[in-house]
Enzyme design. Structure first.
Site, PDB file in Angstrom:
ATOM      1  CD  GLN A   1     -29.721  21.147 -42.486  1.00  0.00           C
ATOM      2  OE1 GLN A   1     -30.229  20.175 -43.051  1.00  0.00           O
ATOM      3  NE2 GLN A   1     -30.136  21.564 -41.311  1.00  0.00           N
ATOM      4  N   GLY A   2     -25.814  21.400 -45.549  1.00  0.00           N
ATOM      5  CA  GLY A   2     -25.030  20.195 -45.853  1.00  0.00           C
ATOM      6  C   GLY A   2     -24.720  19.419 -44.597  1.00  0.00           C
TER       7      GLY A   2
ATOM      8  CB  SER B   1     -28.134  14.025 -44.358  1.00  0.00           C
ATOM      9  OG  SER B   1     -29.066  14.336 -43.374  1.00  0.00           O
TER      10      SER B   1
ATOM     11  CD  GLU C   1     -34.801  21.177 -39.744  1.00  0.00           C
ATOM     12  OE1 GLU C   1     -33.812  20.717 -39.145  1.00  0.00           O
ATOM     13  OE2 GLU C   1     -35.215  20.733 -40.829  1.00  0.00           O
TER      14      GLU C   1
ATOM     15  CD  GLU D   1     -38.806   4.678 -36.801  1.00  0.00           C
ATOM     16  OE1 GLU D   1     -38.427   5.701 -37.413  1.00  0.00           O
ATOM     17  OE2 GLU D   1     -39.811   4.030 -37.142  1.00  0.00           O
TER      18      GLU D   1
END
Lengths: 339, 379
Positions: B124-125, B127, B242, B362
C-alpha cells in the site's frame, strides 16, 4: 450472533427514557434531593406499571422477563438520576423469587412486583457498615448481618438514617437480628443485582457525557465553541470510550445472568468494576469540561457526580471486583485486606 | 440480544476448527526474513486450495460469499489457533475488496485470482514523509504521458514493498484541484523502471516497512481504479475495509498475549502481588471490552451495510490495551526485560507503533468527537 437489543427490549428502554424524562425534569430531581424524599404519586404511577417485577416470574405476579430488561430500566433510572425506589424493590424481588421460601414468595412478590409496597436492601457487605438503600418507608427489608440473608418487617429491626453526599437516594443503617432466614442460595441474585446496578452507573455516565457534549457545543471562548478545541473534544471522546466499554461489559453480563450462568461471576465483576470507574471518570471529566459553572450548587451536574461517586462504592468496590477478575482470569484467589 | 452462534454459524465454526486442526502449520520461522514470507505464502496457498482465502468475496470472484459474521468467525479461529497470517494480507483485506467495489471487468479478471492464490503480493503506497495523518496533502505526482502516467515522489511505511508485485498507489494527478479531489488511485507495477525500495529499520531492529522512491516511473491508463481524480473515495473504502477486516482477529491475538502474560506472572511467582493483580484485571476487562465491542460493531455493520465511525473506538482501545500489556510484561520481567531479542521485549517495543499505524489515536479521537459525538470541527 446478535449483540443488539431486540424490538421489545428497545421499546422498554425508549418508554422508560420518555416517561422518566417527563416525570423527573432536573428541577424535580433537585426538589426531591434537597428535601431528601421521594414523590409517592410518581412511584404509584411507575410502580403500578410493574417495573419492579419485570424479572420476577409471572407465577409470582411479575412480568417474567430477564435481567437484560431490568438492567435497561436501571440504566434509564441512572440516566434520569431519578429519586425512585425501583432498584431496591426489584432487587429484593430477585432475592425472594430465587432464594425465598414459598411463604415469603407468596407474602411479598405480588405486592412488590406491582409496586404496592417497596423494599429496603443492603448495598454493602456486612463488614462494611451495612449501608441500606430505601429502608425507610419500606414494607419489607432484606439484609445480612454476617449470619446469612434474612427478611424482616421494619418493626423487627432498627433503622437509622444516613446522610450521604448523594441526596437522590435514601440511605440508612440497620441494626438488630429480627425476621426470618432466607433459606435458598442467593449467589445468582447477588450477581444479577450487581449487574442491574452497573446498568444504573452506565446510565449516569451516559447522561454526564451528554451534558458535557452539549455544553462544549454551545459554550464559546476565544471566539469559537470550546468543543472545537482538542483539549476539550478529546476529553469528550474519552467519555464515549468509557461509556461504551461499561455498556459492552454490562449488557454482556446481563445476558450471561439470563443465558450463560457459567460466565456470570467473571462477567458481573467486570461489569461493576468498569461501570463504577466509568461513572466517576465521566462525571469528573464532565465537570472539568463545564468549568466553574458545574462547581456551583445551582448546576445540576452535581446530582450525577455525587450519585456516581456513592454508587461506585456500593455492591463491591471496583478494587474488590478487580481482585476477583484477577482470580478468575487465572491468578488464583487472594482475599483483600479490607474493602 | 443473543451472543451464542446460530446452528449454521456453529457448523461453520466447527468446519473451520476441524480444518485448522489438520492444516495449521504452526508458528513461522524467525520473524522478518524472506523464509518467513515464503512460509506464509505456502500457508496462503493451502488456505486458498481449501477455499478459505477471500472467504467473504463474492463467489463469482473466487470467494465463498461468506457473511461478515462467518468472516469474523474464521479470523477468530485463525487467531485462536495461533496460525500465521496469510502472506498477501493487504491484497486480501484491502486490494481485492477495492477492485471488487471500484474496478472494471478487465481489472477484476486480471488481479483477483493471483491475490487469492498469493502469487502476486500487494502493498500500500499511501503515506508520505510529509503526509501522515493529513494523507490528502500527499505530493507524489502523476503526469499524463503516452497512454498512461509518469510517477515521481516518495512513499513511506510500506509493508511488503520488497515482496510486492502491485502497489495500491495514491498520486496527485491534478495539482490545481482542491486537495481531496486531485488524487487518483493506481495499481502500480513494482517491477517497472524508476522504482527503488529501501528497507526502513525500526526500533525493534527489524525492517518490517519500506520506503519507495519513484522517479518518472510509468503506469498505463488501464491501471487507474475508479475515476481520474476520484482516488480519495477509493482510498477511504480501502481504509474502512482495513479497520473492519483486521479488528476481530486483533482482539483475539491480544487475548492470547494476555494468557501468555498470566502464565509468565505465575511462573515468576507474582500472582499474589496486589499491584500486578490490579493491572491484570484491568487488562482482562480491556480485552473483553474489545471483544464485545467488536461484536457490537459487527452487528451494527451487518444492519447498516458499511462500517461506521464508531469502529475508531475499537482501534484506539486495541492500541491502548496492547501497549499496557507490553508495559506490564516489562515490569514483570524486571531486569531480564532489557535482554535484546527476548520475545516480550520485541512485543513491547512493537506495540509503541500501535497508536500510530492505521490512524493515530489523536486522529481517532477527532473522528469520535466530530462524527460520533457531533462536536464542531477544529478546521
Amino acid at each position: 450472533m446478535n449483540f443488539d437489543l431486540n424490538d421489545e427490549q428497545r421499546a422498554i428502554k425508549d418508554t422508560a427514557r420518555e416517561l422518566l424524562a417527563s416525570r423527573f425534569k432536573l428541577d424535580k430531581v433537585r426538589e426531591l434531593a434537597e428535601s431528601g424524599s421521594y414523590d409517592d404519586a410518581i412511584w404509584k404511577e411507575i410502580g403500578g406499571l410493574g417495573w419492579a417485577g419485570i424479572a420476577v416470574p409471572e407465577e409470582h405476579g411479575g412480568q417474567g422477563l430477564g435481567i437484560v430488561e431490568l438492567m435497561l430500566l436501571c440504566e434509564e433510572v441512572g440516566y434520569a438520576c431519578a429519586p425512585l425506589p425501583l432498584f431496591s424493590s426489584a432487587a429484593a424481588g430477585l432475592v425472594i423469587a430465587s432464594a425465598g421460601s414459598d411463604e415469603q414468595r407468596e407474602r411479598w412478590l405480588p405486592e412488590l412486583s406491582s409496586g404496592q409496597v417497596t423494599a429496603g436492601i443492603p448495598a454493602t457487605a456486612p463488614e462494611d457498615d451495612s449501608v441500606m438503600i430505601d429502608a425507610d418507608g419500606a414494607a419489607v427489608l432484606a439484609f445480612d448481618r454476617g449470619e446469612g440473608p434474612r427478611l424482616a418487617e421494619p418493626s423487627e429491626v432498627e433503622i437509622s438514617g444516613l446522610d450521604l453526599i448523594d441526596r437522590t437516594r435514601r440511605y440508612s443503617q440497620l441494626s438488630g437480628e429480627g425476621g426470618q432466614e432466607i433459606p435458598g442460595e442467593i449467589d445468582w441474585a447477588l450477581a444479577a443485582i450487581t449487574i442491574a446496578f452497573a446498568g444504573e452507573l452506565t446510565g449516569l455516565a451516559q447522561r454526564a457525557m451528554e451534558m458535557a457534549v452539549e455544553y462544549a457545543r454551545d459554550r464559546e471562548q476565544f471566539g469559537r465553541p470550546i468543543g472545537a478545541y482538542q483539549g476539550v473534544s478529546h476529553a469528550c471522546a474519552k467519555m464515549l470510550y468509557d461509556v461504551e466499554e461499561a455498556r459492552s461489559l454490562t449488557y454482556y453480563a446481563a445476558w450471561c445472568a439470563d443465558a450463560q450462568p457459567e460466565s456470570l461471576p467473571l462477567a458481573a465483576s467486570m461489569a461493576k468494576a468498569r461501570a463504577s470507574e466509568a461513572a466517576w471518570d465521566v462525571a469528573a471529566a464532565s465537570l472539568q469540561v463545564h468549568g466553574g459553572i458545574a462547581f456551583t450548587w445551582e448546576h445540576d451536574l452535581q446530582f450525577f457526580l455525587k450519585r456516581a461517586r456513592v454508587s461506585s462504592g456500593l455492591y463491591g468496590t471496583p478494587r474488590r471486583h478487580r481482585n476477583r477478575v484477577a482470580d478468575i482470569a487465572g491468578l488464583g484467589s487472594l482475599e483483600p485486606a479490607t474493602a | 440480544m443473543d451472543l451464542t452462534l446460530t446452528t449454521s454459524e456453529q457448523a461453520f465454526r466447527d468446519e473451520i476448527r476441524g480444518w485448522l486442526e489438520q492444516n495449521n502449520p504452526g508458528a513461522a520461522p524467525v520473524a522478518g526474513d524472506d523464509a518467513e514470507f515464503e512460509f506464509r505464502r505456502g500457508w496462503q496457498k493451502t488456505m486458498h486450495e481449501a477455499g478459505f482465502a477471500g472467504l467473504s468475496w463474492p463467489e463469482e470472484y473466487g470467494g465463498r460469499g461468506a457473511s461478515m459474521i462467518e468472516q469474523s468467525i474464521f479470523n477468530q479461529e485463525l487467531a485462536l489457533s495461533r496460525a500465521p497470517m496469510p502472506a498477501n494480507v493487504l491484497g486480501l483485506v484491502m486490494g481485492g475488496p477495492v477492485v471488487i467495489a471500484h474496478g472494471d471487468t478487465e481489472q477484476k479478471e486480471r488481479y483477483l485470482e493471483p491475490i487469492l492464490s498469493g502469487e502476486e503480493i500487494w502493498c500500500q503506497g499511501f503515506s508520505e514523509p510529509d503526509s501522515g495523518s493529513d494523507l490528502a496533502s500527499l505530493k507524489t505526482r502523476a503526469v499524463k504521458s503516452n497512454g498512461g502516467w509518469r510517477i515521481t515522489g516518495q512513499k513511506v511505511w510500506t509493508t511488503y514493498a520488497h515482496e510486492a508485485k502491485w502497489c495500491m498507489l495514491l498520486a496527485r494527478t491534478d495539482p490545481e484541484s482542491p486537495k481531496h479531489r486531485g488524487i487518483t488511485y493506481f495499481i502500480f507495477d513494482m517491477e517497472a523502471d524508476g522504482v527503488e525500495v529501501r528497507p526502513l529499520r525500526q526500533i525493534t531492529g527489524e525492517a518490517e516497512f519500506n520506503e519507495i522512491f519513484f522517479e518518472d516511473a510509468y503506469v498505463p491508463d488501464e491501471n487507474v481504479v475508479g475515476e481520474v481524480g476520484g482516488g480519495w473515495q477509493v482510498a477511504i473504502t480501502t481504509l474502512m475495509f482495513e479497520r473492519a477486516g483486521l479488528g476481530a482477529a486483533a482482539a483475539i491475538s491480544v487475548s492470547n498475549s494476555l494468557d501468555d502474560l498470566i502464565a509468565l506472572i505465575r511462573e515468576r511467582g507474582l500472582a499474589e502481588d496486589p499491584m500486578v493483580r490490579d493491572r491484570v484485571a484491568r487488562l482482562k476487562m480491556g480485552v473483553e471490552a474489545l471483544r464485545l465491542g467488536g461484536m457490537r460493531t459487527l452487528t451494527r455493520t451487518m444492519k447498516a451495510g458499511i462500517p461506521g465511525p464508531e469502529g475508531s473506538l475499537g482501534k484506539w482501545e486495541w492500541a491502548s490495551v496492547n501497549q499496557e500489556l507490553g508495559e506490564l510484561a516489562m515490569d514483570v520481567l524486571g531486569p531480564a526485560a532489557a535482554v535484546d531479542g527476548e520475545e516480550w521485549t520485541y512485543r513491547f517495543l512493537r506495540s509503541r507503533a500501535n497508536s500510530i499505524e492505521g490512524g493515530t489515536t489523536e486522529v481517532l479521537k477527532n473522528i469520535v468527537a466530530e462524527r460520533v459525538l457531533g462536536l464542531p470541527k477544529l478546521r
